[in-house]
Design a protein around this motif. Structure first.
Motif, PDB file in Angstrom:
ATOM      1  N   ARG A  36      -5.198  -7.758 -16.974  1.00  0.00           N
ATOM      2  CA  ARG A  36      -5.133  -6.188 -17.264  1.00  0.00           C
ATOM      3  C   ARG A  36      -5.250  -5.412 -16.058  1.00  0.00           C
ATOM      4  O   ARG A  36      -5.012  -4.192 -15.988  1.00  0.00           O
ATOM      5  CB  ARG A  36      -6.412  -5.767 -18.158  1.00  0.00           C
ATOM      6  N   ARG A  37      -5.322  -5.983 -14.900  1.00  0.00           N
ATOM      7  CA  ARG A  37      -5.715  -5.368 -13.495  1.00  0.00           C
ATOM      8  C   ARG A  37      -4.236  -5.456 -12.718  1.00  0.00           C
ATOM      9  O   ARG A  37      -4.471  -5.039 -11.767  1.00  0.00           O
ATOM     10  CB  ARG A  37      -6.894  -6.061 -12.837  1.00  0.00           C
ATOM     11  N   VAL A  38      -3.298  -6.117 -13.371  1.00  0.00           N
ATOM     12  CA  VAL A  38      -2.223  -6.227 -12.508  1.00  0.00           C
ATOM     13  C   VAL A  38      -1.570  -4.620 -12.551  1.00  0.00           C
ATOM     14  O   VAL A  38      -1.296  -4.108 -13.622  1.00  0.00           O
ATOM     15  CB  VAL A  38      -1.174  -7.253 -13.245  1.00  0.00           C
ATOM     16  N   HIS A  39      -0.919  -4.337 -11.447  1.00  0.00           N
ATOM     17  CA  HIS A  39      -0.395  -3.120 -11.358  1.00  0.00           C
ATOM     18  C   HIS A  39       1.146  -3.403 -11.478  1.00  0.00           C
ATOM     19  O   HIS A  39       1.738  -3.671 -10.515  1.00  0.00           O
ATOM     20  CB  HIS A  39      -0.821  -2.237 -10.197  1.00  0.00           C
ATOM     21  N   TRP A  40       1.764  -3.214 -12.605  1.00  0.00           N
ATOM     22  CA  TRP A  40       3.066  -3.555 -13.111  1.00  0.00           C
ATOM     23  C   TRP A  40       4.119  -2.916 -12.188  1.00  0.00           C
ATOM     24  O   TRP A  40       4.910  -3.362 -11.599  1.00  0.00           O
ATOM     25  CB  TRP A  40       3.445  -3.569 -14.505  1.00  0.00           C
ATOM     26  N   ARG A  41       3.788  -1.424 -12.068  1.00  0.00           N
ATOM     27  CA  ARG A  41       4.912  -0.676 -11.057  1.00  0.00           C
ATOM     28  C   ARG A  41       4.979  -1.274  -9.740  1.00  0.00           C
ATOM     29  O   ARG A  41       6.233  -1.291  -9.361  1.00  0.00           O
ATOM     30  CB  ARG A  41       4.402   0.512 -11.093  1.00  0.00           C
ATOM     31  N   SER A  42       3.873  -1.403  -9.168  1.00  0.00           N
ATOM     32  CA  SER A  42       3.665  -1.947  -7.638  1.00  0.00           C
ATOM     33  C   SER A  42       4.349  -3.361  -7.695  1.00  0.00           C
ATOM     34  O   SER A  42       5.230  -3.745  -6.834  1.00  0.00           O
ATOM     35  CB  SER A  42       2.662  -1.850  -7.021  1.00  0.00           C
ATOM     36  N   SER A  43       4.083  -4.262  -8.677  1.00  0.00           N
ATOM     37  CA  SER A  43       4.548  -5.464  -8.842  1.00  0.00           C
ATOM     38  C   SER A  43       6.213  -5.702  -8.646  1.00  0.00           C
ATOM     39  O   SER A  43       6.729  -6.416  -8.187  1.00  0.00           O
ATOM     40  CB  SER A  43       3.928  -6.317  -9.921  1.00  0.00           C
ATOM     41  N   ALA A  44       6.742  -4.661  -9.487  1.00  0.00           N
ATOM     42  CA  ALA A  44       8.195  -4.653  -9.785  1.00  0.00           C
ATOM     43  C   ALA A  44       8.802  -4.294  -8.377  1.00  0.00           C
ATOM     44  O   ALA A  44       9.781  -4.799  -7.970  1.00  0.00           O
ATOM     45  CB  ALA A  44       8.653  -3.564 -10.811  1.00  0.00           C
ATOM     46  N   LYS A  45       8.081  -3.269  -7.593  1.00  0.00           N
ATOM     47  CA  LYS A  45       8.723  -2.867  -6.414  1.00  0.00           C
ATOM     48  C   LYS A  45       8.592  -4.167  -5.206  1.00  0.00           C
ATOM     49  O   LYS A  45       9.609  -4.328  -4.595  1.00  0.00           O
ATOM     50  CB  LYS A  45       7.879  -1.704  -5.797  1.00  0.00           C
ATOM     51  N   VAL A  46       7.427  -4.585  -5.082  1.00  0.00           N
ATOM     52  CA  VAL A  46       7.403  -5.787  -4.301  1.00  0.00           C
ATOM     53  C   VAL A  46       7.814  -6.861  -4.564  1.00  0.00           C
ATOM     54  O   VAL A  46       8.347  -7.647  -3.716  1.00  0.00           O
ATOM     55  CB  VAL A  46       5.775  -5.823  -3.829  1.00  0.00           C
TER      56      VAL A  46
END
Length: 369
Positions: free
Chosen positions: A198-208
């Motif tokens: 639940r602490r995963v930042h999905w938007r940043s994960s998709a970019k990186v």
């Protein structure tokens, strides 16, 4: 060379000169005997015994006044001859005699003695000094064996029950005290096994292209900044020792409550654990105005504790100027028995105490937390 050895050397030179210069063989014989005695003394004294020295301090960190002991083990590593020596071990400013009587090859002896812990500071122990002296007492030679051990005598710690409450900024911009605190986003980092999804930042994960996790911090968690005045002009008598005790008590209380705490000195810059810093702190020269400017610019926390001696009373006004950067500011004046008490204001709480124990009692009675 002892006085006896120096006299014998002078006598040997005179006797040899007179014997050979004026043809007195008896005087020359006496001079030669004196020279041989000195040569034998040099050979005897310069024989280096083979010793193994180990030293254990238990404990190596101790509060002032608490017991600490040193266990010294001396072994004769020679395979041929026994050793009968005069040995002393340095313990702070004192010397401890270590008997080495007929120490046989391959055997060892153990000596235990207490460490003086009546004063805060570093107590160096060792090396072991072994003195060799020839049977005639002409030459004395001392050598050091083994390394050194340092026992750190921390300031005495007085239990504190009260700790500062947290400060946070509410939506209307005012500072409120909250016991639980709030969670605020701090930074992003790479995901490691065990992190909550639940602490995963999905938007940043998709970019990186890799899973990124939000790091959060509690903005209401009180951060305590302890400023210890180590200027020589600010203290009289044992007031600096009392100020160190007060600082150590605050640091230990903050660590007990899992609160962030930082320790700063006005003059010196010493790194390491806080109690070790307080152990090594000594009086010197410092620029309080420069230190206050640095603390004002850095804003290291929300609670500032300034600990000083009788000579720092005139600087309370300058310390109260940090109230804009530190919502809670407290000054402790240690070791002052004669001056009239300072009046607390809405900008600066003041505690005046004779020693560390009285400071701890007054600290728990402060209502400004």
């Amino acid at each position: 060379m002892t006085a006896r050895g120096a006299g014998l050397l002078a006598a040997a030179v005179v006797l040899l000169f007179l014997g050979f210069r004026y043809g007195y063989p008896d005087l020359a014989l006496l001079g030669a005997a004196a020279g041989l005695a000195l040569l034998a003394a040099v050979v005897f004294a310069f024989w280096r015994p083979r010793l193994g020295v180990t030293r254990i301090a238990d404990p190596d960190r101790v509060a002032r006044g608490e017991p600490a002991t040193v266990t010294l083990t001396v072994s004769n590593t020679s395979r041929i001859r026994a050793a009968t020596l005069i040995a002393t071990d340095r313990c702070g400013s004192a010397s401890v005699e270590v008997p080495l009587l007929r120490l046989r090859p391959g055997s060892d002896t153990v000596e235990t003695y207490p460490v003086p812990t009546h004063r805060r500071g570093l107590v160096p122990i060792g090396p072991l000094h072994v003195t060799r002296r020839d049977p005639l007492g002409l030459i004395t030679l001392a050598r050091g064996y083994g390394g050194t051990t340092v026992v750190r005598v921390h300031p005495r710690i007085h239990p504190l029950r009260a700790v500062p409450a947290g400060l946070t900024r509410s939506l209307d911009g005012s500072a409120d005290k909250v016991p639980q605190g709030s969670i605020t986003f701090d930074t992003l980092r790479e995901y490691v096994p065990g992190d909550e999804l639940r602490r995963v930042h999905w938007r940043s994960s998709a970019k990186v292209g890799e899973l990124m996790v939000r790091e959060q911090l509690d903005t209401a968690e009180p951060t305590i900044v302890v400023l210890l005045d180590d200027r020589r002009a600010a203290h009289r008598g044992d007031s600096f020792e009392d100020a160190c005790e007060a600082a150590a008590s605050i640091v230990v209380a903050a660590v007990r409550e899992d609160l962030p705490v930082s320790l700063h000195l006005v003059g010196a810059t010493i790194g390491g654990p806080h109690l070790d810093v307080l152990t090594e702190a000594v009086l010197g020269d410092g620029d309080l105005a420069a230190t206050l400017r640095r603390l004002r610019a850095q804003k290291l926390g929300d609670t500032l504790i300034f600990l000083t001696g009788p000579g720092g009373r005139a600087d309370l006004g300058a310390v109260s100027g940090l109230r804009a950067a530190y919502p809670v500011a407290l000054a402790g004046i240690l070791g002052d028995r004669d001056s009239s008490p300072a009046v607390p204001t809405d900008r600066l709480l003041v505690i005046e105490a004779v020693d560390g124990a009285e400071f701890a009692a007054a600290w728990d009675g402060v209502r400004g937390w």
